[in-house]
Scaffold this active site. Structure first.
Site, PDB file in Angstrom:
ATOM      1  N   ASP A  67       0.857  -1.173  -0.020  1.00  0.00           N
ATOM      2  CA  ASP A  67      -0.137  -0.164   0.052  1.00  0.00           C
ATOM      3  C   ASP A  67       0.622   1.220  -0.083  1.00  0.00           C
ATOM      4  OD1 ASP A  67      -2.454  -1.432  -0.062  1.00  0.00           O
ATOM      5  OD2 ASP A  67      -2.167  -1.800   1.974  1.00  0.00           O
ATOM      6  N   ARG A 134      -9.939   4.549   0.471  1.00  0.00           N
ATOM      7  CA  ARG A 134      -8.360   4.997   0.699  1.00  0.00           C
ATOM      8  C   ARG A 134      -7.830   5.701  -0.386  1.00  0.00           C
ATOM      9  NH1 ARG A 134      -6.326   1.177   4.520  1.00  0.00           N
ATOM     10  NH2 ARG A 134      -8.100   0.967   6.014  1.00  0.00           N
ATOM     11  N   HIS A 164     -10.048  -2.546  -1.271  1.00  0.00           N
ATOM     12  CA  HIS A 164      -9.104  -1.866  -2.559  1.00  0.00           C
ATOM     13  C   HIS A 164      -9.677  -2.626  -3.609  1.00  0.00           C
ATOM     14  CE1 HIS A 164      -5.754  -1.513   0.722  1.00  0.00           C
ATOM     15  NE2 HIS A 164      -5.987  -0.260   0.285  1.00  0.00           N
ATOM     16  N   CYS A 251      -0.883  -7.647  -0.746  1.00  0.00           N
ATOM     17  CA  CYS A 251      -0.586  -6.652   0.050  1.00  0.00           C
ATOM     18  C   CYS A 251       0.830  -6.902   0.826  1.00  0.00           C
ATOM     19  CB  CYS A 251      -1.604  -6.195   1.049  1.00  0.00           C
ATOM     20  SG  CYS A 251      -2.827  -7.143   1.362  1.00  0.00           S
TER      21      CYS A 251
HETATM   22  C1  CIR Z   1      -5.534  -2.062   6.236  1.00  0.00           C
HETATM   23  O1  CIR Z   1      -6.732  -1.559   6.442  1.00  0.00           O
HETATM   24  O2  CIR Z   1      -4.969  -1.088   5.874  1.00  0.00           O
HETATM   25  C2  CIR Z   1      -4.609  -3.025   6.523  1.00  0.00           C
HETATM   26  N1  CIR Z   1      -5.392  -3.898   7.696  1.00  0.00           N
HETATM   27  C3  CIR Z   1      -4.953  -4.095   5.611  1.00  0.00           C
HETATM   28  C4  CIR Z   1      -4.332  -3.518   4.187  1.00  0.00           C
HETATM   29  C5  CIR Z   1      -4.624  -4.660   3.020  1.00  0.00           C
HETATM   30  N2  CIR Z   1      -3.858  -4.208   1.901  1.00  0.00           N
HETATM   31  C6  CIR Z   1      -4.099  -4.599   0.585  1.00  0.00           C
HETATM   32  O3  CIR Z   1      -5.034  -5.209   0.227  1.00  0.00           O
HETATM   33  N3  CIR Z   1      -3.264  -4.015  -0.506  1.00  0.00           N
END
Ligand code: CIR
Length: 256
Positions: A67, A134, A164, A251
């Protein structure tokens, strides 16, 4: 072909990661570490060199390194996470990416623009940016401007009801998109060969194509069978602890 992957070790604080699924329970740190080890081994088995960054205790979600940047062969874009608790992760990713890219090849999204890498789907020569909780319009516009400078076509697509864009789909190369039901007839993706995941296996729409192999989360036999049926080698990786805080396979790494 991918040559490199960058991952960040889970922090003990991952038990406090952001989650939309508290009913799944709190991640177990030791199990998460073992699953992360297996993820690294799976990436290595696909022929990439994996750089393992140290855990950042002050950022519970920092193992979800995808991310914080979007990496291409010749350049990278540092993101501006929409989740306030994640904004400080970007600086640490920047330091790591300096080993791979010259300074002029690293660009960034600035606030008030927001963008998280989970919203960026690279599908062949084209890039889709999810407009989600986001990633906002300003972040997407800035990102698409950077891509235009680099000669990469892209477009923004609305994302509703999931975290996402890539929560609901993965690109398997060869024009193939693994999708959840809601994206099957979504106009921006109609030119792709869409492979729908069974509804009860929606979590496994997030897979990683890596040099001809597809990493599939463990425990989703319908998706595994569908991907194998397309002729890919499949490696299963257990992500149960990351799922508890909304994390999937993509992620956990930057791939380039
Ligand atoms: C979040 O909510 O940001 C984290 N708990 C999970 C992020 C997951 N990221 C992704 O799918 N690229």
């Amino acid at each position: 072909m991918f040559r490199n992957a960058v991952v960040r070790r889970p922090a003990r604080s991952l038990v406090s990661g952001i989650t939309s699924s508290p009913h799944l329970g709190v991640p177990d740190y030791e199990t998460a570490l073992r699953q992360h080890d297996a993820y690294i081994r799976a990436l290595e088995a696909c022929g990439v060199a994996v750089t393992v960054l140290e855990a950042l205790e002050e950022y519970p979600d920092s193992c979800f390194v995808e991310d914080t940047a979007v990496c291409f062969g010749n350049g990278a874009v540092l993101t501006s996470p929409g989740a306030p608790s994640r904004r400080g992760e970007v600086e640490a990713t920047e330091a790591a990416l300096r080993d791979f890219y010259p300074p002029e090849a690293i660009r960034r999204i600035e606030a008030p623009g927001t963008l998280e890498g989970g919203d960026v789907l690279v599908a062949g020569g084209e890039v889709f940016v999810g407009l989600s909780d986001r990633t906002n319009q300003a972040g997407a516009v800035r990102f698409l401007d950077i891509l235009r400078d680099w000669g990469i076509p892209g477009q923004a697509v609305p994302v509703v009801g999931i975290l996402h864009l890539k929560t609901g789909m993965s690109y398997l190369e060869d024009g193939r998109l693994l999708v959840t039901e809601e994206f099957e007839e979504y106009p921006p993706f109609r030119s792709f060969d869409r492979i729908r995941v069974p509804e009860r296996e929606a979590y496994a729409a997030n897979c990683v194509w890596m040099n001809g192999t597809v990493l599939v989360p463990a425990g989703y036999p319908g998706v595994r069978a569908a991907v194998e049926g397309l002729g890919y080698r499949v490696l299963e990786v257990d992500t149960s602890e990351f799922r508890k805080i909304d994390g999937g396979l993509t992620c956990l790494s930057l791939r380039f």
